[in-house]
Design an enzyme around this catalytic site. Structure first.
Site: not given
Length: 327
Positions: A110, A193, A196
């Site tokens: 990030k 993966k 959420k």
């Protein structure tokens, strides 16, 4: 043996969370007194809607209880209820180096290019808060998904460094990885993966998904070329679905494949959806019941914090004395 685990109350809990970590975490209460943290301080490393964060925290507590956590056997509380977590995290920032934190994979993902100047300090330093969570209770075992192994290694390095500088203080924590299902992949992309935070809801099966939603998501789940139901690395999408099937039925993946000899993906997906629905339905019923009494959930969390407080306070006092603070 002291065992600690945590989960961020920042969104939807899915079958990957359960099979990768929560199932193993809850099982440990039968032989130990584990501590379960709802890590809201970690959650605010990215912007959160305050009302939603509060509700997500209560939702996560209700889901842990619905999945079988017993607050009489284990300790469940909200991280921010004990200030010792944040205080120890600051102390650990003086022990760690920027180089160590810059090597953390999640930060590197990030913090590249132009985005780097916009990355918050919380995201940069939150592995130290995770280390504080672990070391505050002198945890010996930490149930984690394999994506958190690097962060646990940092906690181990910091514990060793503190012990070398200030005397034997912390045991060196070890990871507890699930034997299978430690890394459940996305239904829409078996190379990443299950998450959420995925852009598509077809990436995951939420623990709160209703029957129709589960069937629709499994029907659209990515599969590999061919039609034979086999379990192997050459068919990553099918292997992932079989791992989920195995996780919710407690059958070995190889046993499941034997039932589908001569059958195709349609039969397999139908049965997988049915297995998921049968697994989730009683959990969802307990979950909805628990959410009808918010005060009971709050009381359980407060009681957990009070049970954890003496150990947290004792450890922090010991650390401060070794650092030379005037108490």
């Amino acid at each position: 043996m002291r065992i600690l685990s945590g989960i961020q109350p920042s969104g939807i809990l899915h079958i990957g969370n359960y099979l990768g970590a929560m199932r193993q975490q809850i099982a440990l209460q039968e032989e130990h007194e584990p501590i379960y943290l709802l890590v809201d301080l970690h959650a605010i490393t990215v912007p959160q809607d305050p009302k939603l964060l509060r509700q997500n925290t209560l939702n996560a507590a209700a889901m842990y209880l619905a999945l079988g956590l017993d607050p009489e056997k284990a300790i469940l509380y909200v991280q921010s209820q004990l200030s010792e977590h944040a205080e120890l995290a600051w102390i650990l920032t003086t022990i760690a180096s920027m180089g160590e934190l810059e090597r953390m994979t999640q930060f590197k993902e990030k913090g590249r290019g132009e985005e780097r100047t916009k990355v918050g300090m919380g995201l940069f330093s939150y592995p130290l808060l995770m280390a504080a969570d672990i070391l505050l209770y002198k945890a010996q075992k930490v149930p984690i998904g394999d994506d958190q192994v690097q962060h646990l290694e940092l906690a181990r390095d910091i514990a060793k460094r503190f012990n070398q500088r200030f005397g034997d203080t912390f045991p060196i924590p070890d990871a507890l990885l699930a034997e299978s299902g430690a890394r459940i992949m996305g239904l829409d992309d078996p190379t990443v993966k299950m998450s959420k935070s995925a852009t598509s809801a077809y990436n995951y099966i939420a623990l709160t998904d209703d029957a129709d939603t589960v069937r629709n998501k499994i029907k659209k789940a990515v599969t590999d070329s061919g039609s034979e139901i086999t379990y192997g690395n050459d068919k990553p999408a099918l292997k992932n679905l079989l791992t989920i099937f195995s996780g919710v039925t407690n059958e070995k993946a190889e046993t499941i494949t034997e039932r589908y000899a001569g059958k195709g993906y349609a039969d397999f997906k139908t049965d997988l959806a049915d297995a998921l629905i049968a697994f989730l339905s009683p959990i969802q019923e307990r979950y909805q019941h628990l959410l009808t009494d918010e005060q009971q959930l709050v009381d359980i969390l407060h009681a957990g914090a009070e049970r954890a407080r003496p150990q947290a306070a004792h450890t922090l006092k010991e650390i401060k004395e070794k650092l030379g603070f005037v108490l």
